[in-house]
Motif scaffolding. Structure first.
Motif, PDB file in Angstrom:
ATOM      1  N   THR A 156       0.660  -0.977   0.389  1.00  0.00           N
ATOM      2  CA  THR A 156      -0.053   0.226   0.278  1.00  0.00           C
ATOM      3  C   THR A 156       1.461   1.058   0.074  1.00  0.00           C
ATOM      4  O   THR A 156       0.549   1.941  -1.195  1.00  0.00           O
ATOM      5  CB  THR A 156      -0.491   0.089   0.878  1.00  0.00           C
ATOM      6  OG1 THR A 156      -1.211  -0.935   1.399  1.00  0.00           O
ATOM      7  CG2 THR A 156      -2.361   1.257   1.220  1.00  0.00           C
ATOM      8  N   GLY A 157       1.854   1.243   0.813  1.00  0.00           N
ATOM      9  CA  GLY A 157       2.928   2.249   0.724  1.00  0.00           C
ATOM     10  C   GLY A 157       3.726   2.676  -0.749  1.00  0.00           C
ATOM     11  O   GLY A 157       2.984   4.000  -0.902  1.00  0.00           O
ATOM     12  N   LEU A 158       3.774   2.099  -1.509  1.00  0.00           N
ATOM     13  CA  LEU A 158       4.515   1.558  -2.447  1.00  0.00           C
ATOM     14  C   LEU A 158       3.687   2.257  -3.612  1.00  0.00           C
ATOM     15  O   LEU A 158       3.517   3.671  -4.658  1.00  0.00           O
ATOM     16  CB  LEU A 158       4.976   0.190  -3.158  1.00  0.00           C
ATOM     17  CG  LEU A 158       6.657  -0.190  -2.393  1.00  0.00           C
ATOM     18  CD1 LEU A 158       6.928  -1.401  -2.712  1.00  0.00           C
ATOM     19  CD2 LEU A 158       7.667   0.553  -2.446  1.00  0.00           C
ATOM     20  N   ALA A 159       2.197   1.824  -3.707  1.00  0.00           N
ATOM     21  CA  ALA A 159       1.088   2.859  -4.735  1.00  0.00           C
ATOM     22  C   ALA A 159       1.169   3.687  -3.706  1.00  0.00           C
ATOM     23  O   ALA A 159       0.839   4.986  -4.834  1.00  0.00           O
ATOM     24  CB  ALA A 159      -0.398   1.720  -3.905  1.00  0.00           C
ATOM     25  N   GLY A 160       1.367   4.484  -2.673  1.00  0.00           N
ATOM     26  CA  GLY A 160       1.543   5.699  -2.420  1.00  0.00           C
ATOM     27  C   GLY A 160       2.447   6.367  -2.813  1.00  0.00           C
ATOM     28  O   GLY A 160       2.301   7.571  -3.350  1.00  0.00           O
ATOM     29  N   ILE A 161       2.984   6.381  -2.467  1.00  0.00           N
ATOM     30  CA  ILE A 161       4.997   6.116  -3.627  1.00  0.00           C
ATOM     31  C   ILE A 161       3.923   6.594  -5.158  1.00  0.00           C
ATOM     32  O   ILE A 161       4.964   8.098  -5.035  1.00  0.00           O
ATOM     33  CB  ILE A 161       6.124   6.029  -2.870  1.00  0.00           C
ATOM     34  CG1 ILE A 161       6.298   5.818  -1.385  1.00  0.00           C
ATOM     35  CG2 ILE A 161       6.990   6.200  -3.751  1.00  0.00           C
ATOM     36  CD1 ILE A 161       7.052   4.638  -0.674  1.00  0.00           C
ATOM     37  N   GLY A 162       3.882   5.652  -5.514  1.00  0.00           N
ATOM     38  CA  GLY A 162       3.402   5.791  -6.910  1.00  0.00           C
ATOM     39  C   GLY A 162       3.230   6.364  -7.213  1.00  0.00           C
ATOM     40  O   GLY A 162       3.729   7.387  -7.798  1.00  0.00           O
ATOM     41  N   LEU A 163       1.670   6.947  -6.409  1.00  0.00           N
ATOM     42  CA  LEU A 163       0.632   8.044  -6.428  1.00  0.00           C
ATOM     43  C   LEU A 163       0.942   9.218  -7.120  1.00  0.00           C
ATOM     44  O   LEU A 163       0.793  10.394  -7.564  1.00  0.00           O
ATOM     45  CB  LEU A 163      -0.645   7.800  -6.004  1.00  0.00           C
ATOM     46  CG  LEU A 163      -1.858   8.356  -6.727  1.00  0.00           C
ATOM     47  CD1 LEU A 163      -2.061   8.388  -7.991  1.00  0.00           C
ATOM     48  CD2 LEU A 163      -2.798   8.090  -4.906  1.00  0.00           C
TER      49      LEU A 163
END
Lengths: 309, 329
Positions: A214-221
């Motif tokens: 989820t954190g990786l998704a947030g960073i990507g966004l």
């Protein structure tokens, strides 16, 4: 075998969508298009991967959107000229989301509350923490990174590589003792426990690992949009569940493949884009999303019902 | 048997009204009222302005919006379902009412809005019963479909509307009690009858306890599911109308807070999210408790972020206190 049929069905659908897509947009397979598309799809794919891990334990994470925003917020407020720069910002954001996820896991494992309730309360908690970290949209991401991410870096599609690395990581995790225990605990908790698996620890690790994705998704966004927004993650909670279900992950735990989730996310993302080409108002996207979800899950349930009953 | 299954459908069905209220006594719903009373006393002691009659009146008035949605949610949760589409239906009802009212007048608009809301519930139930979709998936899908449809219907800019009847309903009062609260309590009374005293309610409890067992023992699953989901959606529609009367405008996001808060109110009221256990009156306490907590956090001048953190922590602590699920043996 049934599982394989599911995946084959999804693959066939995806192939159809890709063929139609290619006709409308012949640049589909150019590196630049792949970069743009993968940048666009990365947050959903990784969020759904996180949700999948939690669902495999038989749980559900309603706080996923809040944790996604939290990771994004921590990432964008870390000053780029501070020691470590972007890398430190990423590490810090991931540490926070892993801890947030693990905290959910501790409550699910030890509090005797159903996951849906724990993570519902946690969605307020982490949403609030995000608003404290980043009260309004803002923060910044180095411009060079945003450009490299969205437009390609020396011809490489960075988001696609990131997705590949993340899914490779899952593949690795799955082969470990923990990976086996995860499926076992999700499929039959009491059986797993009786066989000496520490099901509580498995759950805590699983929620923590979901926090990582989820954190990786947030960073990507954050990198995709070039800034942070404390409430942008909210729709990802339900969308990630939708994609996981579409990909064949069972609500009851222990059943499903991450490949399915990936295919589900790609299918939904490409279909949404296809609608854009047709020139129909973007408002119809949401209706399409709902209908695809209903049809896909219903067809699957009805097709496999005989075998179950 | 009687010791392990508190207020379950089996007993409520067997023994009728008297037993059902016995269930409340030994139930966690009573806890919810206890916590509510304690919180209110604490609010009066430690925060300014919670002791006055006017503040109590305002509290019960604002709690009724959430309260009406949560009553519907309880009906569905009790049979181990869940309705995530209440947020969309709240907005749907208000937006449709405002839109129709501009052309055809208030009365028609209200009827159309309520009919559309109930229809959503029927469709939800149909998907769950006949397409065998998990309730969460079905109601989630209808949420996105409704949101998209509303965008198309309003072209992104919903109307405002002033309908005298709704204005009176939301802001008026009889004998000092806000009409919205009277409506809420009336709805709760009917729902208590439906869930705890009627045959259909006993079926819902039975379904929440064990679906295979209920099917095997002849519970009419489709009818029960249909009525409960339709009632839930209808109540979300009613809440949308009262909110429209309260604010005078409709918006596409006006229902959003109710999606998770209505579930929180049900669970804080002592109902098991897994179904089959709880009392509807607990939900009334749950809605009041959530509204009071929110008002308290606002009174302490906390920032929005801190308020949410506090609310999340408070919900977890309260649930740990009295709503833990018994481990299945």
């Amino acid at each position: 075998m049934r599982n394989r049929l599911d995946l084959l069905g999804l693959c066939a659908l995806l192939a159809m969508v890709l063929v139609v897509y290619q006709r409308l947009d012949p640049t589909l397979l150019h590196p630049s298009t792949i970069t743009i598309l993968s940048a666009q799809f990365l947050p959903l794919i990784l969020a759904a991967a996180g949700q999948t891990i939690v669902m495999l334990t038989g749980g559900i994470d309603l706080s996923l959107g809040a944790v996604l925003s939290l990771g994004m917020a921590v990432f964008v407020i870390y000053p780029p000229d501070a020691p470590g720069g972007v890398v430190a910002a990423m590490a810090l954001a991931l540490a926070v989301t892993v801890l947030a996820g693990a905290a959910n896991g501790v409550l699910v494992a030890y509090a005797g509350l159903p996951p849906i309730i724990v993570t519902l309360a946690a969605s307020f908690l982490w949403g609030g923490v995000t608003l404290i970290v980043l009260p309004q949209p803002g923060g910044h991401v180095p411009e060079g990174l945003v450009r490299a991410y969205n437009l390609g870096w020396h011809g490489l599609a960075l988001p696609a590589i990131a997705i590949g690395v993340a899914l490779g990581l899952w593949k690795l995790v799955k082969t470990t003792h923990f990976g086996l225990a995860l499926y076992a605990a999700g499929g039959n908790e009491h059986g797993a426990y009786a066989n000496g698996i520490d099901t509580r620890r498995v759950k805590i690790y699983a929620y923590g690992l979901a926090g990582l994705f989820t954190g990786l998704a947030g960073i990507g966004l954050a990198i995709q949009t070039g800034s942070g927004d404390p409430t942008i993650g909210v729709p990802y909670t339900l969308n990630s569940i939708a994609v996981a279900v579409l990909g064949g992950i069972s609500f009851f735990g222990g059943v499903g493949q991450m490949r399915g989730t990936l295919l589900g996310a790609l299918l939904l993302g490409l279909l949404t884009n296809l609608l854009l080409f047709t020139g129909i108002s973007t408002f119809y996207q949401m209706i399409l999303q709902g209908v695809v979800l209903i049809v896909a899950v219903a067809v699957k349930t009805l097709a496999t019902r005989k075998a179950v009953a | 048997m009687t010791q392990t299954v508190q207020g379950s459908g089996v007993r409520a069905g067997d023994a009728g009204p008297r037993r059902s209220f016995d269930g409340l006594r030994g139930n966690r719903a009573l806890w919810a009222f206890g916590v509510l009373a304690l919180t209110w006393v604490a609010a009066v002691l430690f925060a300014r302005g919670f002791g006055s009659l006017a503040s109590v009146r305002y509290l019960v008035q604002t709690a009724s919006f959430l309260g009406i949605v949560a009553v519907g949610q309880t009906l569905v949760v009790m049979m181990s379902g869940i309705d995530l589409s209440v947020s969309a239906v709240v907005a749907l009802s208000a937006v449709v009412c405002a839109q129709v009212a501009a052309g055809s007048g208030g009365a028609v608009a209200i009827l159309v809005a309520l009919a559309v809301s109930a229809l959503v519930g029927v469709v939800n139930a149909a998907g769950i019963v006949w397409l065998r979709l998990p309730p969460m998936v079905m109601t989630l899908a209808s949420t996105t479909v409704i949101s998209g449809a509303l965008l198309i219907y309003t072209n992104g800019s919903p109307k405002s509307a002033s309908i005298p009847l709704l204005d009176a309903l939301a802001n008026g009062s009889v004998a000092g009690i806000p009409l919205a609260t009277v409506l809420w309590l009336g709805i709760a009374a009917v729902a208590v009858w439906l869930l705890h005293l009627s045959r259909l309610g006993a079926y819902a409890f039975a379904l929440g306890t064990s679906e295979p067992a209920s099917r095997a023992s002849g519970v009419p699953v489709p009818v029960t599911t249909l009525v409960m989901y339709a009632a839930c959606a209808l109540l979300a529609g009613v809440a949308g109308l009262v909110l429209l009367g309260f604010t005078g405008t409709s918006s596409l996001t006006m229902g959003n807070p109710y999606q998770l808060l209505s579930i929180a109110a049900v669970v804080l009221g002592g109902t098991s999210i897994l179904g089959g256990r709880g009392h509807l009156l607990g939900t009334v306490a749950g809605a009041l408790l959530l509204t009071l907590l929110t008002a308290l956090l606002v009174a302490w001048n906390l920032s929005e972020g801190l308020r949410q953190v506090a609310l999340g922590l408070l919900i977890i602590v309260l649930l740990l206190l009295y709503a833990r699920e018994r481990r299945t043996a």
